[in-house]
Design a protein around this motif. Structure first.
Motif, PDB file in Angstrom:
ATOM      1  N   ALA A   8       0.828  -1.204   0.000  1.00  0.00           N
ATOM      2  CA  ALA A   8       0.000   0.000   0.000  1.00  0.00           C
ATOM      3  C   ALA A   8       0.864   1.256   0.000  1.00  0.00           C
ATOM      4  O   ALA A   8       0.540   2.249  -0.658  1.00  0.00           O
ATOM      5  CB  ALA A   8      -0.933  -0.008   1.208  1.00  0.00           C
ATOM      6  N   THR A   9       1.979   1.218   0.720  1.00  0.00           N
ATOM      7  CA  THR A   9       2.894   2.356   0.747  1.00  0.00           C
ATOM      8  C   THR A   9       3.408   2.653  -0.658  1.00  0.00           C
ATOM      9  O   THR A   9       3.419   3.802  -1.104  1.00  0.00           O
ATOM     10  CB  THR A   9       4.076   2.085   1.699  1.00  0.00           C
ATOM     11  N   LEU A  10       3.830   1.611  -1.359  1.00  0.00           N
ATOM     12  CA  LEU A  10       4.342   1.807  -2.715  1.00  0.00           C
ATOM     13  C   LEU A  10       3.246   2.296  -3.656  1.00  0.00           C
ATOM     14  O   LEU A  10       3.486   3.170  -4.497  1.00  0.00           O
ATOM     15  CB  LEU A  10       4.970   0.514  -3.232  1.00  0.00           C
TER      16      LEU A  10
ATOM     17  N   GLU B 249       3.089   5.809  -5.746  1.00  0.00           N
ATOM     18  CA  GLU B 249       2.836   5.818  -7.198  1.00  0.00           C
ATOM     19  C   GLU B 249       1.753   6.815  -7.567  1.00  0.00           C
ATOM     20  O   GLU B 249       1.594   7.162  -8.731  1.00  0.00           O
ATOM     21  CB  GLU B 249       2.373   4.434  -7.666  1.00  0.00           C
ATOM     22  N   GLY B 250       0.961   7.232  -6.567  1.00  0.00           N
ATOM     23  CA  GLY B 250      -0.133   8.148  -6.837  1.00  0.00           C
ATOM     24  C   GLY B 250      -1.481   7.464  -6.970  1.00  0.00           C
ATOM     25  O   GLY B 250      -2.472   8.098  -7.333  1.00  0.00           O
TER      26      GLY B 250
ATOM     27  N   GLY C 267      -8.724   3.206   1.842  1.00  0.00           N
ATOM     28  CA  GLY C 267      -8.614   3.629   3.234  1.00  0.00           C
ATOM     29  C   GLY C 267      -8.275   5.103   3.366  1.00  0.00           C
ATOM     30  O   GLY C 267      -8.809   5.815   4.218  1.00  0.00           O
ATOM     31  N   VAL C 268      -7.362   5.569   2.522  1.00  0.00           N
ATOM     32  CA  VAL C 268      -6.974   6.975   2.541  1.00  0.00           C
ATOM     33  C   VAL C 268      -8.140   7.830   2.042  1.00  0.00           C
ATOM     34  O   VAL C 268      -8.434   8.899   2.607  1.00  0.00           O
ATOM     35  CB  VAL C 268      -5.703   7.220   1.699  1.00  0.00           C
ATOM     36  N   GLN C 269      -8.846   7.364   1.008  1.00  0.00           N
ATOM     37  CA  GLN C 269     -10.005   8.101   0.510  1.00  0.00           C
ATOM     38  C   GLN C 269     -11.043   8.285   1.601  1.00  0.00           C
ATOM     39  O   GLN C 269     -11.610   9.364   1.760  1.00  0.00           O
ATOM     40  CB  GLN C 269     -10.650   7.358  -0.674  1.00  0.00           C
ATOM     41  N   ALA C 270     -11.292   7.232   2.372  1.00  0.00           N
ATOM     42  CA  ALA C 270     -12.279   7.308   3.450  1.00  0.00           C
ATOM     43  C   ALA C 270     -11.869   8.330   4.493  1.00  0.00           C
ATOM     44  O   ALA C 270     -12.710   9.081   5.005  1.00  0.00           O
ATOM     45  CB  ALA C 270     -12.470   5.939   4.094  1.00  0.00           C
TER      46      ALA C 270
END
Length: 170
Positions: free
Chosen positions: A152-154, A158-159, A164-167
């Motif tokens: 997930a970090t990579l 990458e963009g 999870g981040v969207q939420a």
């Protein structure tokens, strides 16, 4: 991962873990790095043994014999990696450098980890295995950020949009 890149170069990797289906991609990535004048640094020596077993007899070699498996980076590689780390301002580290679960094969990971942690660079450590490898080290708190989600970090770097981040952003 390094052994896939070394195999793509035609370097003998013995019984080391190699992703045969990724050899072409590895060669293409290295060629792209060369075209863009980006340093592409791979291990130059290895700690090898018959396999990843407690009490296995290990040796340091520049060329991996056919019946041996690369299980850690060697001391010359550690020194080269540390030299690159000292010159870096930002470091993204995703994945241990050896079979860290056994102390005999953890030294490369720990020495490189210490160099990253103490470098003063902005340091992002990604991946549960990487975190587990350095979790008990006295310098672990010196990393700028640690994420147990290596893939997930990579993807985030990458963009790609991560659910999870969207939420969290909503």
């Amino acid at each position: 991962m390094a052994y896939t890149f070394l195999e793509a170069r035609g370097v003998a990797t013995g019984k080391s873990l190699v992703e045969d289906e990724k050899l072409r991609v590895a060669a293409e990535l290295e060629a792209q790095a060369k075209r863009n004048r980006v340093a592409f640094v791979l291990p130059i020596d290895h700690v090898v043994a018959d396999g990843p077993e407690e009490g296995a007899t290990s040796i340091v070699v520049a060329e991996i014999p056919a019946r041996k498996m690369g299980l850690d980076i060697g001391p010359r590689t550690v020194a080269e990696f540390v030299a690159h780390i000292k010159a870096a301002k930002t470091i993204v580290w995703n994945g241990p450098l050896g079979y860290f679960e056994l102390p005999a094969f953890a030294e490369g990971t720990l020495k490189v980890g210490e160099a990253v942690a103490l470098s003063g660079a902005t340091s992002l450590l990604g991946g549960g295995d990487t975190e587990a490898a350095v979790a008990k080290a006295p310098w672990v708190s010196r990393f700028t950020h640690i994420s147990t989600g290596g893939g997930a970090t990579l993807e985030y770097l990458e963009g790609r949009e991560l659910p999870g981040v969207q939420a969290l952003e909503q």
